[in-house]
Write a protein that holds these residues in place. Structure first.
Motif, mmCIF file in Angstrom:
data_model
loop_
_atom_site.group_PDB
_atom_site.id
_atom_site.type_symbol
_atom_site.label_atom_id
_atom_site.label_comp_id
_atom_site.label_asym_id
_atom_site.label_seq_id
_atom_site.Cartn_x
_atom_site.Cartn_y
_atom_site.Cartn_z
ATOM 1 N N SER A 233 18.593 104.222 26.061
ATOM 2 C CA SER A 233 17.666 103.643 25.078
ATOM 3 C C SER A 233 16.525 104.612 24.773
ATOM 4 O O SER A 233 16.046 104.691 23.637
ATOM 5 N N GLN A 237 15.090 106.029 21.264
ATOM 6 C CA GLN A 237 13.697 105.750 20.919
ATOM 7 C C GLN A 237 12.960 107.031 20.541
ATOM 8 O O GLN A 237 12.114 107.036 19.636
ATOM 9 N N ASN A 246 15.199 102.701 16.633
ATOM 10 C CA ASN A 246 14.506 101.709 17.462
ATOM 11 C C ASN A 246 15.337 100.459 17.703
ATOM 12 O O ASN A 246 15.294 99.866 18.785
ATOM 13 N N ARG A 247 16.092 100.051 16.698
ATOM 14 C CA ARG A 247 16.921 98.849 16.867
ATOM 15 C C ARG A 247 17.956 99.046 17.965
ATOM 16 O O ARG A 247 18.210 98.148 18.782
ATOM 17 N N ILE A 250 16.224 99.020 21.317
ATOM 18 C CA ILE A 250 15.891 97.656 21.735
ATOM 19 C C ILE A 250 17.127 96.947 22.278
ATOM 20 O O ILE A 250 17.084 96.296 23.328
ATOM 21 N N GLU A 254 17.592 95.457 26.063
ATOM 22 C CA GLU A 254 17.944 94.057 26.281
ATOM 23 C C GLU A 254 19.204 93.949 27.139
ATOM 24 O O GLU A 254 19.305 93.081 28.011
ATOM 25 N N LEU A 273 10.327 97.639 26.385
ATOM 26 C CA LEU A 273 10.925 96.801 25.346
ATOM 27 C C LEU A 273 9.835 96.234 24.422
ATOM 28 O O LEU A 273 10.007 96.199 23.194
ATOM 29 N N ALA A 276 8.733 98.969 22.135
ATOM 30 C CA ALA A 276 9.759 99.271 21.131
ATOM 31 C C ALA A 276 9.777 98.207 20.038
ATOM 32 O O ALA A 276 9.952 98.520 18.854
ATOM 33 N N ARG A 277 9.565 96.949 20.404
ATOM 34 C CA ARG A 277 9.561 95.871 19.415
ATOM 35 C C ARG A 277 8.349 96.000 18.488
ATOM 36 O O ARG A 277 8.446 95.742 17.284
ATOM 37 N N GLU A 280 9.142 98.809 16.132
ATOM 38 C CA GLU A 280 10.124 98.396 15.129
ATOM 39 C C GLU A 280 9.465 97.510 14.072
ATOM 40 O O GLU A 280 9.738 97.637 12.879
#
Length: 289
Positions: A233, A237, A246-247, A250, A254, A273, A276-277, A280
C-alpha cells in the motif's frame, strides 16, 4: 468396493471413502466419505481414523467437533499411523478437544517424525525452535526442518530459511535463505513470499530488484499476508515503484486490517489508513473543481 465394504472389509471401505472424498471416479461427496472413513477406522484401517478426525476437525462432511477429531487422531496414532500422531500433537499444542500439553505434543511429534511423517518432523522442529515442550535448541530445529523440507514440506523449507537468514542454529547464509524462501513461495507459502520480497527489496542474498519485490509483496498479500498488503500500500501511496494510486493504497490497508486485526502494527496501519482517506478526499475535491 461397495460390496467389500458391506462385508466389513476395511480396505474396501477406505478405498470407497477416498473415491468420494477426492471425487476421482465418482461425484465428490464429503458427506458420504466421512462415515466411510469412520467405518474403515473401526474395521482397523488406521489411516482412515486420521481422515475421520480431519472430517470432524474441519466440519467437512461431518459434525465439526475438535473433541471427536482428537479421539480419532488418538485411535490412528495408537494404531501406528504417523500422520495421526502429528495431528494429535497439534491438538495438544492448540488445546483442540484436549487440554494443552506441550511436552506430550512434542513426544507425539517425535514419534511421528521417527515413523516417517514430514509434518511430524516439521512440528517437532517448531517445538525445538520455540522451546515448547522441549528445551530450545535451534540446531536441532534446523536438522528437523531440513528433514521435513527434503520430504516435501514447503513450510518447513520456509522455517529453515528463517534460521539461515538469522543465523540461528547454523551459520548465517542469506543466499541459502533466499533460495529456500523462493522454493516455498513457489508453493504459495505467504510468509515465504513476504520474506523473499523484503530480502529482494533490500538486496539481501540476491541482487536488489524493487519491481520484483513489489510483485512478491503482491503475491504474499493475495495469499493472505497482512504485513505485505500494508507494505504494498505504501508503494501505491508514494508512487515508489508503482503509479500513485490512493484508492488502491486504501484498499490494501483495509485488506491488511481485515486479514490480521490483532496484529501489533494494526494501530500504525489504522493511522496510515486515516491519512490516506483524507488525502483521497482532498484529491477528489480538487478534481471536482
Amino acid at each position: 468396493m461397495t460390496a467389500r465394504c458391506a462385508n466389513d472389509d476395511a480396505d474396501g471401505c477406505a478405498q470407497l471413502a477416498v473415491l468420494y472424498d477426492d471425487g476421482d471416479g465418482a461425484a465428490q461427496d464429503h458427506v458420504r466419505a466421512a462415515p466411510l472413513f469412520a467405518r474403515a477406522c473401526y474395521l482397523g484401517d488406521m489411516a482412515s481414523c486420521n481422515m475421520a478426525g480431519l472430517a470432524h476437525g474441519t466440519g467437512i462432511g461431518a459434525e465439526e467437533s475438535s473433541k471427536i477429531a482428537a479421539s480419532y487422531y488418538s485411535l490412528a496414532c495408537s494404531g501406528g499411523d504417523a500422520t495421526g500422531c502429528s495431528n494429535l500433537g497439534l491438538a495438544y499444542v492448540n488445546g483442540d478437544g484436549v487440554s494443552v500439553h506441550d511436552a506430550y505434543a512434542a513426544s507425539l511429534f517425535d514419534r511421528a517424525c521417527a515413523a516417517g511423517s514430514r509434518a511430524g518432523c516439521a512440528n517437532l522442529g517448531a517445538a525445538y525452535s520455540l522451546g515448547r515442550g522441549v528445551r530450545r535448541n535451534q540446531q536441532r530445529a534446523a536438522d528437523l526442518f531440513e528433514q521435513a523440507c527434503n520430504r516435501g514440506d514447503q513450510h518447513a523449507c520456509y522455517n529453515l530459511g528463517v534460521l539461515y537468514r538469522d543465523g540461528l542454529g547454523l551459520r548465517r547464509d542469506e543466499k541459502r535463505a533466499a533460495s529456500l524462501f523462493e522454493q516455498s513461495c513457489g508453493a504459495d507459502d505467504s510468509s515465504a513470499c513476504g520474506n523473499l520480497a523484503a530480502m529482494t527489496d533490500d538486496g539481501r542474498g540476491q541482487p536488489r530488484n524493487q519491481q520484483r519485490a513489489l510483485e512478491l509483496y503482491e503475491q504474499a498479500c493475495t495469499l493472505g499476508k497482512a504485513e505485505s498488503c500494508f507494505t504494498l500500500s505504501k508503494a501505491y501511496q508514494t508512487g515508489k515503484g508503482r503509479g500513485r494510486d490512493n484508492r488502491r493504497a486504501i484498499a490494501l490497508m483495509e485488506r491488511a486490517l481485515e486479514l490480521d486485526p490483532e496484529n501489533a502494527s494494526s494501530a500504525h496501519v489504522i493511522k496510515a489508513l486515516r491519512r490516506a482517506r483524507v488525502a483521497e478526499a482532498t484529491d477528489r475535491a480538487a478534481r471536482s473543481e
